[in-house]
Design a protein around this motif. Sequence first.
Motif, PDB file in Angstrom:
ATOM      1  N   GLY A 170       1.107  -1.026  -0.048  1.00  0.00           N
ATOM      2  CA  GLY A 170       0.041   0.097  -0.119  1.00  0.00           C
ATOM      3  C   GLY A 170       0.825   1.312   0.026  1.00  0.00           C
ATOM      4  N   SER A 171       2.100   1.144  -0.205  1.00  0.00           N
ATOM      5  CA  SER A 171       2.894   2.455  -0.245  1.00  0.00           C
ATOM      6  C   SER A 171       3.398   2.863  -1.819  1.00  0.00           C
ATOM      7  N   ALA A 172       3.285   4.038  -2.030  1.00  0.00           N
ATOM      8  CA  ALA A 172       3.752   4.393  -3.385  1.00  0.00           C
ATOM      9  C   ALA A 172       4.935   4.887  -3.496  1.00  0.00           C
ATOM     10  N   ARG A 173       5.926   4.534  -2.597  1.00  0.00           N
ATOM     11  CA  ARG A 173       7.220   4.990  -2.569  1.00  0.00           C
ATOM     12  C   ARG A 173       8.066   3.781  -3.012  1.00  0.00           C
ATOM     13  N   PRO A 174       8.579   3.527  -4.112  1.00  0.00           N
ATOM     14  CA  PRO A 174       9.161   2.209  -4.352  1.00  0.00           C
ATOM     15  C   PRO A 174      10.430   1.829  -3.772  1.00  0.00           C
ATOM     16  N   GLY A 228      10.866   3.005  -0.487  1.00  0.00           N
ATOM     17  CA  GLY A 228      10.547   3.708   0.776  1.00  0.00           C
ATOM     18  C   GLY A 228      10.615   2.614   2.012  1.00  0.00           C
ATOM     19  N   PHE A 229      10.362   2.960   3.087  1.00  0.00           N
ATOM     20  CA  PHE A 229      10.387   1.974   4.252  1.00  0.00           C
ATOM     21  C   PHE A 229       9.557   0.766   4.101  1.00  0.00           C
ATOM     22  N   THR A 230       8.245   0.750   3.587  1.00  0.00           N
ATOM     23  CA  THR A 230       7.294  -0.308   3.373  1.00  0.00           C
ATOM     24  C   THR A 230       8.032  -1.294   2.285  1.00  0.00           C
ATOM     25  N   ALA A 231       8.504  -0.762   1.477  1.00  0.00           N
ATOM     26  CA  ALA A 231       9.265  -1.501   0.385  1.00  0.00           C
ATOM     27  C   ALA A 231      10.359  -2.415   0.913  1.00  0.00           C
ATOM     28  N   PRO A 285       2.207   2.020   4.722  1.00  0.00           N
ATOM     29  CA  PRO A 285       2.675   3.147   5.767  1.00  0.00           C
ATOM     30  C   PRO A 285       1.616   3.400   6.456  1.00  0.00           C
ATOM     31  N   LEU A 286       2.171   3.948   7.819  1.00  0.00           N
ATOM     32  CA  LEU A 286       1.232   4.237   8.817  1.00  0.00           C
ATOM     33  C   LEU A 286       0.756   5.740   8.533  1.00  0.00           C
ATOM     34  N   PHE A 287      -0.796   5.914   7.833  1.00  0.00           N
ATOM     35  CA  PHE A 287      -1.210   7.159   7.502  1.00  0.00           C
ATOM     36  C   PHE A 287      -2.368   7.712   8.399  1.00  0.00           C
ATOM     37  N   PHE A 288      -2.124   8.519   9.341  1.00  0.00           N
ATOM     38  CA  PHE A 288      -3.283   9.129  10.152  1.00  0.00           C
ATOM     39  C   PHE A 288      -3.756   7.833  10.777  1.00  0.00           C
ATOM     40  N   TRP A 289      -2.481   7.231  11.570  1.00  0.00           N
ATOM     41  CA  TRP A 289      -2.677   5.975  12.488  1.00  0.00           C
ATOM     42  C   TRP A 289      -3.612   4.633  11.774  1.00  0.00           C
ATOM     43  N   SER A 290      -3.549   4.826  10.532  1.00  0.00           N
ATOM     44  CA  SER A 290      -4.343   3.536   9.767  1.00  0.00           C
ATOM     45  C   SER A 290      -3.692   3.321   8.481  1.00  0.00           C
ATOM     46  N   GLY A 345       6.110   6.623  10.437  1.00  0.00           N
ATOM     47  CA  GLY A 345       7.024   7.888  10.734  1.00  0.00           C
ATOM     48  C   GLY A 345       7.476   8.232  12.300  1.00  0.00           C
ATOM     49  N   GLY A 346       6.229   7.902  12.960  1.00  0.00           N
ATOM     50  CA  GLY A 346       6.244   8.215  14.432  1.00  0.00           C
ATOM     51  C   GLY A 346       6.156   6.883  14.991  1.00  0.00           C
ATOM     52  N   SER A 347       5.774   6.588  16.317  1.00  0.00           N
ATOM     53  CA  SER A 347       5.560   5.408  16.873  1.00  0.00           C
ATOM     54  C   SER A 347       4.265   5.090  17.434  1.00  0.00           C
ATOM     55  N   HIS A 393       9.698   5.448  13.714  1.00  0.00           N
ATOM     56  CA  HIS A 393      10.412   6.514  13.513  1.00  0.00           C
ATOM     57  C   HIS A 393      11.064   6.679  12.320  1.00  0.00           C
ATOM     58  N   THR A 394      10.570   6.141  11.069  1.00  0.00           N
ATOM     59  CA  THR A 394      10.872   6.230   9.780  1.00  0.00           C
ATOM     60  C   THR A 394      11.438   7.753   9.279  1.00  0.00           C
ATOM     61  N   ASP A 395      10.649   8.694  10.023  1.00  0.00           N
ATOM     62  CA  ASP A 395      10.792  10.096   9.767  1.00  0.00           C
ATOM     63  C   ASP A 395      12.122  10.590  10.074  1.00  0.00           C
TER      64      ASP A 395
END
Length: 190
Positions: free
Chosen positions: A18-22, A24-27, A95-100, A137-139, A167-169
Amino acid sequence: MLLYSGGEGLANILVLNGSARPRGFTAAMISAFCKGAEEGGNNVSVINLSSLKIHSCIGCLKGGKDSLHPCAIRDDMDIIFGEMKTAEVIVFATPLFFWSYSGTLKNVIDRLWALAECDRSMLIGKGRAGALLVAAGGSHPELLYEHFDYMMTRLAWKNLGHAEILHTDEQDINNIPFCESAYRLGKSIK
Ligand SMILES: Cc1cc2nc3c(=O)[nH]c(=O)nc-3n(C[C@H](O)[C@H](O)[C@H](O)COP(=O)(O)O)c2cc1C
């Protein structure tokens, strides 16, 4: 029919990214998960949802009339429905977006309901198992875990657990460390 027997053979694993960053951290988590799962002899397919055109659910409840195209909307969701036929383990990577979940992944989850409209047993139970990979990005992924765990219960899928990077950010996206927890989760599937 029991698809996933856990510990008695190889599994067909479908990872929904569900991540758009090829890169990124989810990848990175998916790649560590796949390494572990493939070392155990499993077959893993990864679908990058952001490369597909998948409309959000329109709530028409008019699906279920054709098992080849379970949803009333005809789009790339048919690719996922096709993969779901043989997938024994579904991995939700987000990725965690808005805690979801990311919206991209949540769209796909909503659209899965069309399988149940064909026949409850195409979605519920079926001996399936699920796992969750989260890059935050956070915890605070707790609310997402609560949802995922509840979803596994309601779908009657075996819950294989979660792996996370927090804490990926604060980390360098160009130098992501190997994700041990995702690797171990993949390795645990036998
Ligand atoms: C729209 C948006 C919402 C986000 N919401 C959260 C959040 O609720 N909690 C959090 O810890 N991080 C949040 N983040 C940060 C992402 O979880 C983090 O950047 C993550 O690594 C992204 O995954 P990726 O590297 O696979 O793209 C958010 C980022 C974006 C773009």
